[in-house]
Design a protein around this motif. Structure first.
Motif, mmCIF file in Angstrom:
data_model
loop_
_atom_site.group_PDB
_atom_site.id
_atom_site.type_symbol
_atom_site.label_atom_id
_atom_site.label_comp_id
_atom_site.label_asym_id
_atom_site.label_seq_id
_atom_site.Cartn_x
_atom_site.Cartn_y
_atom_site.Cartn_z
ATOM 1 N N ARG A 169 0.841 -1.204 0.000
ATOM 2 C CA ARG A 169 0.000 0.000 0.000
ATOM 3 C C ARG A 169 0.872 1.247 0.000
ATOM 4 N N PRO A 170 0.401 2.323 -0.634
ATOM 5 C CA PRO A 170 1.201 3.561 -0.630
ATOM 6 C C PRO A 170 1.163 4.235 0.731
ATOM 7 N N TYR A 171 2.116 5.097 0.945
ATOM 8 C CA TYR A 171 2.140 5.938 2.136
ATOM 9 C C TYR A 171 2.475 7.349 1.679
ATOM 10 N N ASP A 172 1.447 8.194 1.588
ATOM 11 C CA ASP A 172 1.592 9.563 1.110
ATOM 12 C C ASP A 172 1.865 10.467 2.307
ATOM 13 N N ARG A 173 3.116 10.890 2.457
ATOM 14 C CA ARG A 173 3.504 11.680 3.625
ATOM 15 C C ARG A 173 2.701 12.973 3.753
ATOM 16 N N GLU A 174 2.492 13.659 2.642
ATOM 17 C CA GLU A 174 1.771 14.934 2.694
ATOM 18 C C GLU A 174 0.343 14.738 3.179
ATOM 19 N N LYS A 175 -0.333 13.712 2.671
ATOM 20 C CA LYS A 175 -1.724 13.473 3.081
ATOM 21 C C LYS A 175 -1.794 13.076 4.552
ATOM 22 N N VAL A 176 -0.836 12.276 4.997
ATOM 23 C CA VAL A 176 -0.821 11.876 6.400
ATOM 24 C C VAL A 176 -0.571 13.074 7.306
ATOM 25 N N ARG A 177 0.312 13.966 6.881
ATOM 26 C CA ARG A 177 0.579 15.156 7.690
ATOM 27 C C ARG A 177 -0.660 16.060 7.750
#
Length: 325
Positions: free
Chosen positions: A142-150
């Protein structure tokens, strides 16, 4: 309170479709960690012992017992790592990256073992999801989008601020804002002080009915923030009463962008309607207060007892910094 363009900066957009794959991963990761807290802590009413807590950097389990020692697991959404610390001085971390749920679960167990923490022995299957793939069988990366998580973390912090302000005006039993990893929502509840009727409703997917019996053993009015799903692809604030008093569905609440959703038995305020309002935080507070007001009045709660602070004969109130001395 910030308003206009500044308010929209503080409450960034969180379109479900843009990060649902990252959301899938982080949701399962929090379930892995949350289940460890659930397995090793004594039951607190309404499952309050199982929840995660918002921090300036992410989410935490707080302290978890392990024999005569203790450990804590933190999701750091600033440096994007999972951190474990122990009462014996140990510290170790793994980076949060695109990976499968199986890989994450395996790495967490390996990390705990390195620190001398025994396997908590959780039931390694997700709950409150339509398709419950066991953690070790969930092999898709699965992807991990740092910007979206932040962005998600920023919204959790600001939502907690408003929920804390709302909770401060209630003197009865009330939960602190808690992150429920099953539904992946930040929620808080107020209680009337009366036992509720025997719960006779349904259960969330892949959840034993006893979970609901414990959750709704006493009358409550709850509110929370939820990120959405494939069936409801948008983030929302919600509010409901259990049991729902007669007339609740027809009650008038604020703001105008909020309303009753009969199929779910709760009031809903779309996140985008709140974040684009002139004063987002005030808009959310209006939703929380107005939905509580109608549910408490229709449910015949003893509001003076639950809300009116006792008077005292103090000439002046001490400042908060001198309240203890």
């Amino acid at each position: 309170m910030p308003s206009g363009d500044r308010g929209r900066e503080l409450w960034p957009p969180l379109p479900y479709v843009d990060w649902k794959d990252t959301l899938y991963a982080v949701h399962r990761w929090t379930q892995v960690v949350g289940k460890m807290r659930l397995a090793l802590t004594p039951l607190v009413n309404h499952w309050w012992n199982s929840t995660l807590v918002v921090t300036p950097r992410g989410l935490t389990t707080l302290m978890i017992p392990s024999g005569d020692d203790a450990f804590q697991i933190d999701f750091d959404f600033v440096d994007h790592e999972l951190v474990v610390v122990t009462s014996r001085g140990g510290r170790s971390a793994i980076p949060l990256l695109p990976m499968s749920v199986a890989q994450f679960y395996r790495q967490v167990l390996e990390l705990l073992a390195r620190l001398g923490v025994p396997d908590p022995g959780i039931l390694p299957v997700p709950v409150e999801v339509a398709t419950a793939i066991p953690f070790m069988d969930d092999l898709e990366v699965r992807p991990y989008d740092r910007e979206k998580v932040r962005r998600f973390q920023d919204v959790l912090i600001r939502t907690q601020f408003v929920f804390d302000r709302f909770r401060a005006d209630f003197l009865g039993k009330a939960s602190p804002p808690q992150f429920f990893w099953g539904g992946f929502d930040l929620a808080s509840a107020r209680f009337s002080g009366r036992r509720g009727p025997a719960y006779a409703g349904g259960s969330a997917p892949n959840v034993h009915i006893h979970v609901m019996h414990e959750a709704y053993s006493h009358e409550l009015i709850a509110a929370g923030f939820w990120l959405g799903s494939d069936d409801t692809p948008r983030p929302e604030f919600y509010s409901y009463a259990m049991p729902a008093p007669p007339g609740l569905a027809e009650a008038t609440i604020g703001p105008e962008s909020a309303g009753w959703v009969a199929a779910r038995g709760e009031f809903i305020l779309p996140y985008d309607a709140m974040r684009t309002a002139a004063d987002p935080a005030a808009t959310l507070l209006t939703f929380l207060q107005s939905t509580y007001d109608v549910a408490a009045d229709l449910g015949a709660w003893d509001r003076p007892l639950l809300e009116e602070r006792p008077r005292c004969d103090c000439v002046r109130l001490p400042s908060s910094s001198h309240a203890d001395g």
